[in-house]
Design a protein around this motif. Structure first.
Motif, PDB file in Angstrom:
ATOM      1  N   LEU A 208       6.235   0.107 -10.339  1.00 29.21           N
ATOM      2  CA  LEU A 208       7.016  -1.097 -10.616  1.00 29.21           C
ATOM      3  C   LEU A 208       8.517  -0.818 -10.538  1.00 29.21           C
ATOM      4  O   LEU A 208       9.295  -1.673 -10.110  1.00 29.21           O
ATOM      5  N   THR A 209       8.926   0.385 -10.952  1.00 28.18           N
ATOM      6  CA  THR A 209      10.340   0.767 -10.817  1.00 28.18           C
ATOM      7  C   THR A 209      10.727   0.862  -9.350  1.00 28.18           C
ATOM      8  O   THR A 209      11.814   0.420  -8.939  1.00 28.18           O
ATOM      9  N   LEU A 210       9.820   1.441  -8.546  1.00 30.55           N
ATOM     10  CA  LEU A 210      10.068   1.542  -7.105  1.00 30.55           C
ATOM     11  C   LEU A 210      10.150   0.155  -6.477  1.00 30.55           C
ATOM     12  O   LEU A 210      11.044  -0.116  -5.658  1.00 30.55           O
ATOM     13  N   LEU A 211       9.229  -0.729  -6.853  1.00 31.81           N
ATOM     14  CA  LEU A 211       9.252  -2.096  -6.317  1.00 31.81           C
ATOM     15  C   LEU A 211      10.572  -2.787  -6.643  1.00 31.81           C
ATOM     16  O   LEU A 211      11.182  -3.425  -5.763  1.00 31.81           O
ATOM     17  N   GLU A 212      11.024  -2.652  -7.887  1.00 31.82           N
ATOM     18  CA  GLU A 212      12.273  -3.294  -8.281  1.00 31.82           C
ATOM     19  C   GLU A 212      13.454  -2.719  -7.503  1.00 31.82           C
ATOM     20  O   GLU A 212      14.336  -3.463  -7.052  1.00 31.82           O
ATOM     21  N   SER A 213      13.474  -1.404  -7.322  1.00 31.71           N
ATOM     22  CA  SER A 213      14.558  -0.765  -6.571  1.00 31.71           C
ATOM     23  C   SER A 213      14.545  -1.217  -5.118  1.00 31.71           C
ATOM     24  O   SER A 213      15.608  -1.469  -4.520  1.00 31.71           O
TER      25      SER A 213
ATOM     26  N   HIS B 275      11.856   1.892   5.997  1.00 30.60           N
ATOM     27  CA  HIS B 275      12.726   3.046   5.761  1.00 30.60           C
ATOM     28  C   HIS B 275      13.295   3.021   4.340  1.00 30.60           C
ATOM     29  O   HIS B 275      13.586   4.077   3.758  1.00 30.60           O
ATOM     30  N   ILE B 276      13.444   1.846   3.752  1.00 25.37           N
ATOM     31  CA  ILE B 276      13.906   1.748   2.361  1.00 25.37           C
ATOM     32  C   ILE B 276      12.831   2.293   1.423  1.00 25.37           C
ATOM     33  O   ILE B 276      13.115   3.051   0.482  1.00 25.37           O
ATOM     34  N   ILE B 277      11.582   1.920   1.671  1.00 27.48           N
ATOM     35  CA  ILE B 277      10.471   2.425   0.858  1.00 27.48           C
ATOM     36  C   ILE B 277      10.405   3.942   0.941  1.00 27.48           C
ATOM     37  O   ILE B 277      10.278   4.641  -0.071  1.00 27.48           O
TER      38      ILE B 277
ATOM     39  N   THR C  45       0.837  -1.205   0.000  1.00 28.59           N
ATOM     40  CA  THR C  45       0.000   0.000   0.000  1.00 28.59           C
ATOM     41  C   THR C  45       0.872   1.254   0.000  1.00 28.59           C
ATOM     42  O   THR C  45       0.577   2.233  -0.704  1.00 28.59           O
ATOM     43  N   LYS C  46       1.955   1.241   0.768  1.00 23.79           N
ATOM     44  CA  LYS C  46       2.867   2.392   0.790  1.00 23.79           C
ATOM     45  C   LYS C  46       3.464   2.645  -0.593  1.00 23.79           C
ATOM     46  O   LYS C  46       3.599   3.790  -1.023  1.00 23.79           O
ATOM     47  N   ILE C  47       3.813   1.587  -1.296  1.00 25.19           N
ATOM     48  CA  ILE C  47       4.356   1.725  -2.650  1.00 25.19           C
ATOM     49  C   ILE C  47       3.294   2.320  -3.571  1.00 25.19           C
ATOM     50  O   ILE C  47       3.576   3.216  -4.376  1.00 25.19           O
ATOM     51  N   ALA C  48       2.058   1.844  -3.424  1.00 28.66           N
ATOM     52  CA  ALA C  48       0.962   2.338  -4.257  1.00 28.66           C
ATOM     53  C   ALA C  48       0.711   3.823  -4.009  1.00 28.66           C
ATOM     54  O   ALA C  48       0.516   4.603  -4.947  1.00 28.66           O
TER      55      ALA C  48
END
Length: 428
Positions: free
Chosen positions: A199-204, A221-223, A185-188
């Motif tokens: 998807l770029t954020l998820l891969e990173s 903290h990485i997210i 959810t935080k990524i979204a």
């Protein structure tokens, strides 16, 4: 290990795999039914980066039986276009996806357009800019539909991320990743409706995560570190930037402080301080106007301070200016009066300047009849100053009114004076 980015690998292979944009390619839409019945029309896809223009083009290609080619108008040359034309002659009909179509030059158009018109090339153009402003009319006229895409919802992005995490062939399904629903959810939320960024954020995040006993452990903290600026988009001078300026002005005009501050923040993140200052100054006179004349000076001081300070400190005076304008009484009567007068001139409502108002500062003015002007300062009236009854408009326009006061703030007092002066004019 894959060489292509995750966002590239996870593009939908057909229309049934498209997530979001169901108003365009959902199973009940005319476009979906046309394509599944074997007819692919030429079209323009318009929207911000990362919301599915390229994905939809590839999905259409995957759902059709046409040979598919992709070009980018920023780098394609005449030879590239001629190659597509040659392929169309051989195959009978091909599907061409042209990204950044608003950058299509005349030479490319001249080569391609006849083949789009006769149907041998089906054109899908994609642009981040308003096609009615930035796409050549010749291109627009040959595209049956202009489809405006919407930002993905949070649910759409969560589904995209979940698909990528579980897809063992194209995604990260073969990887052992410890990630919670809350982190998805935080990524979204951080991606702000942009599928590519999500998807770029998820891969990173995956590659930045520590591995413990063969499992990648995703930490909050990485997210947070990787998603600091991920929601910011808007090229200076692009359609989205002007949409942000428009949204800021309309929010101030509507007295919505929270929306106005949000759009101001977005604009300042894009970094075009001068354009923001110019728009704020216009707003002070266009939307606040005579209801609070002091706002013009306040906003000018704030914008000059902002330009002197530069970013990030410039945000401080600009925030004060925006809040003050939001909560100020509002009037557009002054510039509306000017626009009405301009329209009257264009409609031919003109006349001769009354002789007594013409320049009389030269020998011979009396011979020409430039006499009879009464100096208002010689006729004091109460606490108002000087006023004398005489005609100022051309005779043909006598008694016409362009100014219609708004009874708000300081203008309410001015309106009282305006009405009083009108009664003096009517007195014999």
């Amino acid at each position: 290990m894959h060489n292509e980015p995750l966002a590239y690998r996870m593009r939908p292979r057909n229309l049934n795999e498209v997530i979001g944009q169901q108003h365009i390619v959902g199973k009940d839409t005319a476009l979906y039914k046309m394509i599944h019945n074997g007819h692919v029309p030429s079209m323009l896809l318009y929207g911000e980066p990362g919301i599915g223009k390229t994905s939809i083009a590839y999905a259409i290609a995957g759902s059709s039986k046409l040979p598919f080619f992709a070009l980018n108008a920023t780098s394609a040359g005449k030879k590239d276009v001629e190659q597509i034309v040659s392929e169309a002659r051989i195959a009978g009909k091909v599907l061409l996806f042209l990204d950044e179509i608003h950058r299509f030059n005349k030479l490319q158009q001249d080569t391609l357009l006849p083949h789009v018109e006769n149907g041998s090339i089906v054109l899908i153009g994609a642009t981040t800019e308003n096609p009615f402003h930035d796409v050549n009319p010749a291109i627009r006229s040959r595209c049956g539909e202009i489809l405006q895409l919407k930002r993905h919802t949070q649910d759409d992005i969560e589904q995209l991320v979940d698909n990528a995490l579980n897809d063992a062939e194209r995604g990260l399904g073969k990887e052992n990743i410890a990630i919670t629903n809350e982190q998805i959810t935080k990524i979204a939320i951080a991606s702000n409706g942009d599928a590519r960024k999500a998807l770029t954020l998820l891969e990173s995040i995956f590659y930045a995560s520590d591995e413990v006993d063969g499992q990648a452990i995703v930490e909050d903290h990485i997210i947070e570190h990787l998603s600091k600026r991920i929601g910011v988009y808007g090229d200076k001078g692009g359609s989205h930037f002007y949409n942000l300026l428009s949204a800021l002005q309309k929010s101030v005009r509507g007295s919505d402080t929270n929306a106005a501050i949000y759009y101001l923040a977005h604009l300042l993140e894009n970094g075009d301080l001068i354009a923001v200052c110019r728009r704020l100054l216009v707003m002070a006179y266009e939307d606040i106007g005579l209801a609070n004349p002091a706002v013009g000076a306040h906003v000018y001081a704030a914008t000059e301070s902002a330009k002197t300070l530069g970013l990030p400190e410039a945000r401080i005076p600009l925030a004060s200016a925006v809040i003050e304008m939001c909560l100020s009484p509002k009037s557009n009567s002054a510039y509306s009066a000017l626009d009405a007068a301009t329209a009257a001139i264009h409609e031919g409502k003109t006349g001769d300047i009354p002789p007594h108002l013409r320049d009389a500062h030269y020998a011979g003015a009396q011979v020409l009849g430039h006499v009879g002007y009464q100096y208002p300062h010689d006729y004091p009236i109460g606490t108002f100053g000087g006023w004398v009854k005489q005609e100022y408009l051309p005779e043909k326009l006598a008694n016409i009114e362009f100014y219609k006061p708004v009874l708000a703030g300081e203008e309410k007092r001015m309106a009282g004076i305006y009405d009083k002066l009108k009664t003096f004019k009517k007195e014999k």
